[in-house]
Design a protein around this motif. Structure first.
Motif, PDB file in Angstrom:
ATOM      1  N   VAL A 104       0.872  -1.166   0.000  1.00  0.00           N
ATOM      2  CA  VAL A 104       0.000   0.000   0.000  1.00  0.00           C
ATOM      3  C   VAL A 104       0.912   1.220   0.000  1.00  0.00           C
ATOM      4  N   LEU A 105       0.508   2.283  -0.699  1.00  0.00           N
ATOM      5  CA  LEU A 105       1.274   3.527  -0.720  1.00  0.00           C
ATOM      6  C   LEU A 105       0.460   4.636  -0.063  1.00  0.00           C
ATOM      7  N   THR A 106       1.149   5.571   0.568  1.00  0.00           N
ATOM      8  CA  THR A 106       0.479   6.692   1.217  1.00  0.00           C
ATOM      9  C   THR A 106       1.001   8.012   0.704  1.00  0.00           C
ATOM     10  N   GLU A 107       0.078   8.886   0.338  1.00  0.00           N
ATOM     11  CA  GLU A 107       0.404  10.256  -0.047  1.00  0.00           C
ATOM     12  C   GLU A 107       0.291  11.156   1.183  1.00  0.00           C
ATOM     13  N   ARG A 108       1.341  11.964   1.425  1.00  0.00           N
ATOM     14  CA  ARG A 108       1.335  12.820   2.604  1.00  0.00           C
ATOM     15  C   ARG A 108       1.936  14.202   2.338  1.00  0.00           C
ATOM     16  N   GLY A 109       1.898  14.609   1.069  1.00  0.00           N
ATOM     17  CA  GLY A 109       2.360  15.947   0.734  1.00  0.00           C
ATOM     18  C   GLY A 109       3.773  15.961   0.189  1.00  0.00           C
ATOM     19  N   THR A 110       4.091  17.046  -0.480  1.00  0.00           N
ATOM     20  CA  THR A 110       5.399  17.251  -1.093  1.00  0.00           C
ATOM     21  C   THR A 110       5.994  18.558  -0.574  1.00  0.00           C
ATOM     22  N   THR A 111       7.286  18.543  -0.280  1.00  0.00           N
ATOM     23  CA  THR A 111       7.942  19.737   0.238  1.00  0.00           C
ATOM     24  C   THR A 111       7.950  20.850  -0.804  1.00  0.00           C
ATOM     25  N   PHE A 112       7.539  22.029  -0.367  1.00  0.00           N
ATOM     26  CA  PHE A 112       7.541  23.211  -1.225  1.00  0.00           C
ATOM     27  C   PHE A 112       8.300  24.301  -0.484  1.00  0.00           C
ATOM     28  N   GLY A 113       9.513  24.596  -0.954  1.00  0.00           N
ATOM     29  CA  GLY A 113      10.325  25.564  -0.222  1.00  0.00           C
ATOM     30  C   GLY A 113      10.730  24.990   1.126  1.00  0.00           C
ATOM     31  N   TYR A 114      10.742  25.840   2.144  1.00  0.00           N
ATOM     32  CA  TYR A 114      11.133  25.416   3.483  1.00  0.00           C
ATOM     33  C   TYR A 114       9.917  25.450   4.403  1.00  0.00           C
ATOM     34  N   GLY A 115       9.685  24.336   5.084  1.00  0.00           N
ATOM     35  CA  GLY A 115       8.658  24.316   6.119  1.00  0.00           C
ATOM     36  C   GLY A 115       7.232  24.291   5.631  1.00  0.00           C
ATOM     37  N   ARG A 116       6.995  23.899   4.384  1.00  0.00           N
ATOM     38  CA  ARG A 116       5.632  23.813   3.880  1.00  0.00           C
ATOM     39  C   ARG A 116       5.472  22.534   3.070  1.00  0.00           C
ATOM     40  N   LEU A 117       4.291  21.921   3.186  1.00  0.00           N
ATOM     41  CA  LEU A 117       3.931  20.782   2.364  1.00  0.00           C
ATOM     42  C   LEU A 117       2.726  21.160   1.517  1.00  0.00           C
ATOM     43  N   VAL A 118       2.695  20.680   0.293  1.00  0.00           N
ATOM     44  CA  VAL A 118       1.542  20.888  -0.579  1.00  0.00           C
ATOM     45  C   VAL A 118       1.084  19.532  -1.101  1.00  0.00           C
TER      46      VAL A 118
END
Length: 278
Positions: free
Chosen positions: A166-180
């Protein structure tokens, strides 16, 4: 041609296309004073009323805390005892994260689904160790990885003989200190042949944004928005860290859902699931 992921069995629960929306939920870390058990019992009641298949999640050791002085949990041996009690008293299948190769075999004696943390999603030795347990494996997509790169993770696990992935999506790093979140990631990862879980709580993390960079902050109020969007995008399961008093949680409180807010969120998600399945 569309790839339809094969369902993955976790104890009596099946995750995958054509199956009910599954909830993976629990506290970030096992807490003292019977809190871990209290949360499990409350989740059983909530999911039983709504007929939502539940896999209980808790960490016995949070090895990736921001600060070395942060609470990490009871450790492997005590954690195994906690899981034995949860299973004996609730009948739930359970899952936990594994950070070291030597943890995989012992924890697999009591855990139904092994979770590989996002920071370790490309660690071949760890993937081989969890696959060797013949338990199904849930790998969280690294914040630094593209969704289609997870096909290589699935291939590694298959080559090592994993019983299910199973795979889990949990956001991608955008710059510093933020997930999108790019919700195209859900069908893109399903194309690898694995069912996809959406982690709505870690996706609202603000890494190293609290207490002068020594803790993780979060936008708890955004959890329902992301969870509903992910169900609309076709995820096979939701991952939610919950707590009766998130502001006093031992770990990840700022991005944990207040457990009494869970029933209303699940009702909406189930209606969305029904609508897209019509």
């Amino acid at each position: 041609m569309e790839v339809v992921p094969n369902p993955v069995s976790v104890g009596p629960v099946q995750i995958g296309r054509g199956k009910p929306l599954v909830l993976i939920a629990g506290p970030c870390v096992m807490e003292p004073n019977d809190m871990t058990m209290r949360i499990a019992v409350r989740l059983v009641a909530i999911c039983g009323e709504l007929n939502v298949p539940l896999i209980y999640k808790a960490s016995f050791d949070k090895a990736n805390r921001t600060s070395g002085s942060s609470f990490r949990g009871p450790g492997l041996e005590e954690g195994m005892n906690v899981f034995r009690r949860v299973k004996a008293e609730t009948g739930l299948p359970v899952t936990t994260d594994v950070h070291e190769t030597h943890q995989a075999a012992p924890i697999a004696q009591v855990v139904d689904l092994l979770q590989v943390p996002s920071f370790l999603s490309r660690q071949t030795d760890l993937l081989e160790a969890v696959a060797a347990t013949r338990r199904p494996v849930n790998v969280k997509k690294g914040q630094f990885m593209a969704p289609w790169d997870m096909a290589n993770v699935v291939a590694k696990l298959q080559s090592f003989g994993a019983s299910g992935t199973v795979l889990t999506e949990r956001g991608t790093t955008f710059g510093y200190g933020r997930l999108v979140n790019d919700f195209r990631a859900i069908p893109q990862m399903q194309a690898s042949g694995a069912p996809v879980v959406f982690d709505a709580t870690h996706s609202v993390q603000l890494p190293s944004a609290g207490e002068g960079g020594k803790t993780t902050a979060g936008q708890r109020e955004m959890i329902p928005t992301l969870a509903k969007a992910a169900v609309a995008a076709g995820c096979d399961a939701l991952f939610l860290e919950v707590h009766p008093d998130p502001d006093r949680a031992c770990s990840d409180g700022p991005n944990s859902l207040q457990i009494e807010d869970l029933p209303s969120l699940l009702r909406v998600c189930l209606r969305i699931r029904e609508a897209i399945s019509a």
